[in-house]
Design a protein around this motif. Structure first.
Motif, PDB file in Angstrom:
ATOM      1  N   THR A 131       0.835  -1.209   0.000  1.00 24.59           N
ATOM      2  CA  THR A 131       0.000   0.000   0.000  1.00 24.59           C
ATOM      3  C   THR A 131       0.868   1.256   0.000  1.00 24.59           C
ATOM      4  O   THR A 131       0.415   2.345   0.339  1.00 24.59           O
ATOM      5  N   GLY A 132       2.104   1.088  -0.399  1.00 28.26           N
ATOM      6  CA  GLY A 132       3.033   2.215  -0.345  1.00 28.26           C
ATOM      7  C   GLY A 132       2.743   3.279  -1.412  1.00 28.26           C
ATOM      8  O   GLY A 132       2.268   2.972  -2.499  1.00 28.26           O
ATOM      9  N   ALA A 133       3.031   4.482  -1.062  1.00 28.71           N
ATOM     10  CA  ALA A 133       2.926   5.593  -2.029  1.00 28.71           C
ATOM     11  C   ALA A 133       4.083   6.547  -1.764  1.00 28.71           C
ATOM     12  O   ALA A 133       4.541   6.670  -0.621  1.00 28.71           O
ATOM     13  N   PRO A 152      -5.307   9.044   2.615  1.00 28.75           N
ATOM     14  CA  PRO A 152      -6.590   8.595   2.040  1.00 28.75           C
ATOM     15  C   PRO A 152      -6.783   9.270   0.684  1.00 28.75           C
ATOM     16  O   PRO A 152      -6.733  10.488   0.583  1.00 28.75           O
ATOM     17  N   LEU A 153      -6.927   8.455  -0.340  1.00 26.86           N
ATOM     18  CA  LEU A 153      -6.977   9.012  -1.704  1.00 26.86           C
ATOM     19  C   LEU A 153      -8.179   8.417  -2.435  1.00 26.86           C
ATOM     20  O   LEU A 153      -8.314   7.196  -2.514  1.00 26.86           O
ATOM     21  N   ASN A 154      -9.074   9.274  -2.884  1.00 23.51           N
ATOM     22  CA  ASN A 154     -10.214   8.781  -3.680  1.00 23.51           C
ATOM     23  C   ASN A 154      -9.809   8.710  -5.141  1.00 23.51           C
ATOM     24  O   ASN A 154      -8.938   9.459  -5.580  1.00 23.51           O
ATOM     25  N   PHE A 158     -11.382   4.635 -10.642  1.00 27.70           N
ATOM     26  CA  PHE A 158     -11.254   3.222 -10.248  1.00 27.70           C
ATOM     27  C   PHE A 158     -11.802   2.966  -8.834  1.00 27.70           C
ATOM     28  O   PHE A 158     -11.164   3.353  -7.838  1.00 27.70           O
ATOM     29  N   PRO A 159     -12.943   2.276  -8.719  1.00 28.78           N
ATOM     30  CA  PRO A 159     -13.364   1.842  -7.382  1.00 28.78           C
ATOM     31  C   PRO A 159     -12.603   0.571  -6.982  1.00 28.78           C
ATOM     32  O   PRO A 159     -12.073  -0.151  -7.845  1.00 28.78           O
ATOM     33  N   LYS A 160     -12.570   0.341  -5.692  1.00 33.01           N
ATOM     34  CA  LYS A 160     -11.948  -0.905  -5.241  1.00 33.01           C
ATOM     35  C   LYS A 160     -12.943  -2.053  -5.453  1.00 33.01           C
ATOM     36  O   LYS A 160     -14.109  -1.831  -5.765  1.00 33.01           O
ATOM     37  N   LYS A 161     -12.470  -3.248  -5.264  1.00 28.83           N
ATOM     38  CA  LYS A 161     -13.344  -4.411  -5.507  1.00 28.83           C
ATOM     39  C   LYS A 161     -14.553  -4.411  -4.582  1.00 28.83           C
ATOM     40  O   LYS A 161     -15.597  -4.957  -4.913  1.00 28.83           O
ATOM     41  N   ASP A 162     -14.390  -3.772  -3.416  1.00 22.80           N
ATOM     42  CA  ASP A 162     -15.529  -3.720  -2.488  1.00 22.80           C
ATOM     43  C   ASP A 162     -16.478  -2.571  -2.844  1.00 22.80           C
ATOM     44  O   ASP A 162     -17.427  -2.295  -2.140  1.00 22.80           O
ATOM     45  N   GLY A 163     -16.243  -1.894  -3.917  1.00 20.55           N
ATOM     46  CA  GLY A 163     -17.136  -0.823  -4.367  1.00 20.55           C
ATOM     47  C   GLY A 163     -16.742   0.549  -3.856  1.00 20.55           C
ATOM     48  O   GLY A 163     -17.208   1.578  -4.357  1.00 20.55           O
ATOM     49  N   TRP A 167      -9.309   4.878  -1.315  1.00 15.88           N
ATOM     50  CA  TRP A 167      -8.153   4.007  -1.185  1.00 15.88           C
ATOM     51  C   TRP A 167      -7.279   4.555  -0.058  1.00 15.88           C
ATOM     52  O   TRP A 167      -7.207   5.752   0.152  1.00 15.88           O
ATOM     53  N   GLY A 168      -6.646   3.649   0.623  1.00 19.12           N
ATOM     54  CA  GLY A 168      -5.748   4.104   1.686  1.00 19.12           C
ATOM     55  C   GLY A 168      -4.314   3.731   1.350  1.00 19.12           C
ATOM     56  O   GLY A 168      -4.023   2.614   0.937  1.00 19.12           O
ATOM     57  N   PHE A 169      -3.426   4.701   1.461  1.00 17.79           N
ATOM     58  CA  PHE A 169      -2.004   4.440   1.154  1.00 17.79           C
ATOM     59  C   PHE A 169      -1.134   4.886   2.313  1.00 17.79           C
ATOM     60  O   PHE A 169      -1.537   5.734   3.124  1.00 17.79           O
ATOM     61  N   ASP A 170       0.045   4.313   2.365  1.00 12.52           N
ATOM     62  CA  ASP A 170       1.033   4.720   3.372  1.00 12.52           C
ATOM     63  C   ASP A 170       2.151   5.476   2.660  1.00 12.52           C
ATOM     64  O   ASP A 170       2.745   4.946   1.718  1.00 12.52           O
ATOM     65  N   ILE A 171       2.416   6.660   3.130  1.00 12.23           N
ATOM     66  CA  ILE A 171       3.497   7.427   2.497  1.00 12.23           C
ATOM     67  C   ILE A 171       4.833   6.864   2.985  1.00 12.23           C
ATOM     68  O   ILE A 171       5.140   6.906   4.181  1.00 12.23           O
TER      69      ILE A 171
END
Lengths: 385, 228
Positions: A131-133, A152-154, A158-163, A167-171
């Motif tokens: 989940t790195g960014a 937290p990045l919308n 692209f939606p995630k598989k859960d709809g 998306w959550g990323f770690d810097i």
């Protein structure tokens, strides 16, 4: 005193009027210089000379993805050194603030874009963290982001598989540019492609574009032709171009830039023609007795025509050269900050076009008053008729 | 003394709309070298028209004008322009100086038509300004000068190229009496000491007294002559 001194003295007899007219000429030629430079950029044909990187996208549109299976095929093309791929993420933060966010494979972007500088440990963390960014220095400074923060990045694509579109990323890193030009391009977020590829709802195995680092810049044209020929008449037809042309492609979607530039310049110069033409005509009318005295003293009709025309040329040349010089300076600044996105240069051809415009404008605004001065009858002019 | 100006059967007419107006009718006149002539007469008598023809600013409808042996009535427009530059100095009622130039710039203007060097031009300008008594006002622009001083600058401009003939159209018409007398004395000096032939149009009988003789024009013809 010289004839030139006399012309300049007459030109500045009403300083406020002349300076205001001069400013309008300067502004017009500043616009001319910059817009012509934009025109040159957009109308330049594909230029592969000196290109060290190429961008391959779907021939129809960059919005259509290309399959990842072509990656080894691209790598196998003679002349290609390294290949990276990326997908436009459509990143949004906060309420609705769009940012540049791309899904990339860490090792590949590091190899293809050595201009982006970051400590090795952070490159490793980017590669190792699903989940790195990594965020560019400009964005990090703007939003106060630092390594270890959650991002937290919308995505508006692209939606995630859960709809969910969140998306959550770690810097895990903050990258910089190797020089000022590249530092100005650190306004983006790069996320780990593997995570994006697995988690997005639209399926995996596609990239928006491929960026090819070349082994030899002389081979750019050949590599582009080889790739496009290879996928011609296939379901995945490609269009391969230099980075610069690819960047400009975005702006070209607005419309026919050349046509827009021409219309804007037409409006500017038509207005300028009226403003400067009126100034010259008014100035000539005010000086009818003086022009008659010049003829009385022995200046020929041609000399008097020359004096009036020289004033018009001096006004247009002074304003035009200052305007073009400012445009050249601004072009350098814009190029420095925008880099490959807008490689604006008020180049030799733009200057030549500008000089031609100066001559045409000078004649257009000066010729009629000058001819009137030339035809002036001394006796009538002195008698105020 | 030989004639500088010889005029024979001179006529001049203008088209005013559909009307043809004849201003001078068969005028004959001789003006010797070194003369100072005042042209007087009522408005519309043809004084300024005659002056313009003598000065080469206009062409006659018929007749002859010889100046210093040259038939200027046969000159083309370009030839007249060149001839004026080296042979005639003009003094106008309203001075007609270039407002953007200094006094010395105005005086230097006719010299730009010559091949003199800049240094030589400056020297000639200084001499002309000192002749009219305005050497110390060389750097002043016309708006910084009085009417009399402006007319002196105009006279300096008229004499700087050392012409034989000076034509003056109401040179004191815009000046007070005292200043007018100073200007007329200056013209008299140019005539007596520098040998300039002067033809001056004036309405003022006192101004005419400074001339050597007065010619009266009426309805385009010479009415009478009087010596002073």
């Amino acid at each position: 005193m010289t004839k030139t001194g006399f012309v300049l003295a007459n030109l500045f007899r009403k300083k406020t009027r002349t300076i205001l007219t001069l400013l309008s000429v300067i502004m017009a030629f500043l616009l001319f210089g910059l817009l012509q430079a934009v025109n040159v950029v957009f109308n330049a044909g594909a230029d592969f000379v000196g290109a060290t990187r190429l961008v391959t996208q779907a021939r129809v549109s960059f919005t259509q993805s290309l399959p990842l299976r072509i990656l080894p095929e691209l790598e196998a093309v003679p002349g290609v050194d390294k290949v990276m791929y990326q997908q436009w993420f459509g990143g949004v933060i906060g309420e609705n603030t769009q940012i540049f966010a791309f899904a990339v494979e860490p090792a590949r972007i590091h190899a293809v874009y050595p201009e982006y500088i970051m400590p090795d440990a952070q490159w490793k963390a980017f590669a190792d963290t699903r989940t790195g960014a990594i965020v560019g220095r400009l964005l990090a400074n703007q939003y106060g982001w630092k390594v270890g923060d959650k991002l937290p990045l919308n995505s508006n694509i692209f939606p995630k598989k859960d709809g969910s579109k969140t998306w959550g990323f770690d810097i895990v890193g903050i990258f910089d540019g190797k020089d000022e030009q590249w530092q100005n391009q650190t306004n983006q977020v790069l996320i780990n492609f593997d995570y994006f590829n697995e988690a997005n709802q639209f399926g995996s195995g596609a990239a928006g574009i491929y960026v090819l680092k070349l082994a030899n810049s002389d081979a750019a044209q050949q590599v582009a032709d080889t790739i496009d020929a290879k996928y011609e008449n296939s379901p995945d037809e490609t269009k391969t171009q230099t980075e610069k042309d690819w960047s400009l492609g975005f702006v070209k979607q607005i419309g026919d830039i050349g046509l827009m530039v021409r219309w804007i310049l037409f409006a500017v110069f038509f207005t300028l023609l009226l403003v400067v033409g009126n100034t010259m005509a008014q100035s000539m009318r005010e000086r009818v007795p003086e022009l008659a005295v010049l003829k009385t003293l022995g200046f020929s009709d041609g000399s008097v025509l020359g004096f009036v025309l020289a004033e018009s040329i001096a006004l247009c040349a002074l304003g035009g050269l200052i305007g073009l010089s400012i445009a050249t300076g601004l072009g350098i600044v814009i190029k420095k900050f925008a880099g490959a996105v807008m490689p604006l240069t008020v180049s030799g051809p733009v200057w030549v076009a500008g000089l031609i415009a100066i001559i045409v404008l000078s004649l257009a605004v000066g010729l009629l008053p000058a001819l009137r001065a030339q035809r002036l009858k001394i006796v009538d002019a002195l008698a105020g008729r | 003394m030989s004639n500088l100006i010889s005029i024979r059967d001179l006529t001049k007419s203008y088209e005013r709309g559909k009307q043809k107006v004849e201003v001078l009718h068969g005028l004959t006149l001789d003006i010797p070298k070194g003369d100072f002539v005042a042209l007087m007469g009522p408005s519309g008598s043809g004084k300024t028209t005659l002056l313009n023809l003598i000065g080469g600013l206009d062409q006659p409808s018929s007749g002859e004008i010889s100046i210093d042996g040259k038939r200027i009535d046969r000159f083309s427009s370009a030839e007249l322009t060149r001839w004026r530059a080296s042979n005639v100095g003009f003094v106008f009622q309203f001075y007609n100086l270039m407002p953007v130039l200094t006094a010395e710039g105005n005086v230097e203007l006719p010299l730009l038509l010559t091949k003199l060097s800049a240094a030589r031009r400056r020297e000639n300008v200084a001499i002309a300004l000192s002749v009219v008594g305005l050497a110390e006002r060389a750097k002043h622009k016309p708006r910084e000068l009085s009417g009399g001083q402006e007319q002196r600058v105009a006279i300096a401009r008229a004499i700087v190229s050392d012409p034989t003939l000076l034509v003056c159209d109401e040179p004191t018409g815009d000046l007070d009496r005292k200043t007018a007398d100073e200007i007329l004395t200056l013209l008299q000096t140019l005539n007596r000491e520098h040998g300039k032939t002067i033809v001056m149009v004036t309405h003022d009988p006192r101004a005419a007294e400074y001339a050597k003789r007065t010619l009266h024009l009426d309805k385009g013809q010479l009415a009478e002559q009087a010596a002073h």
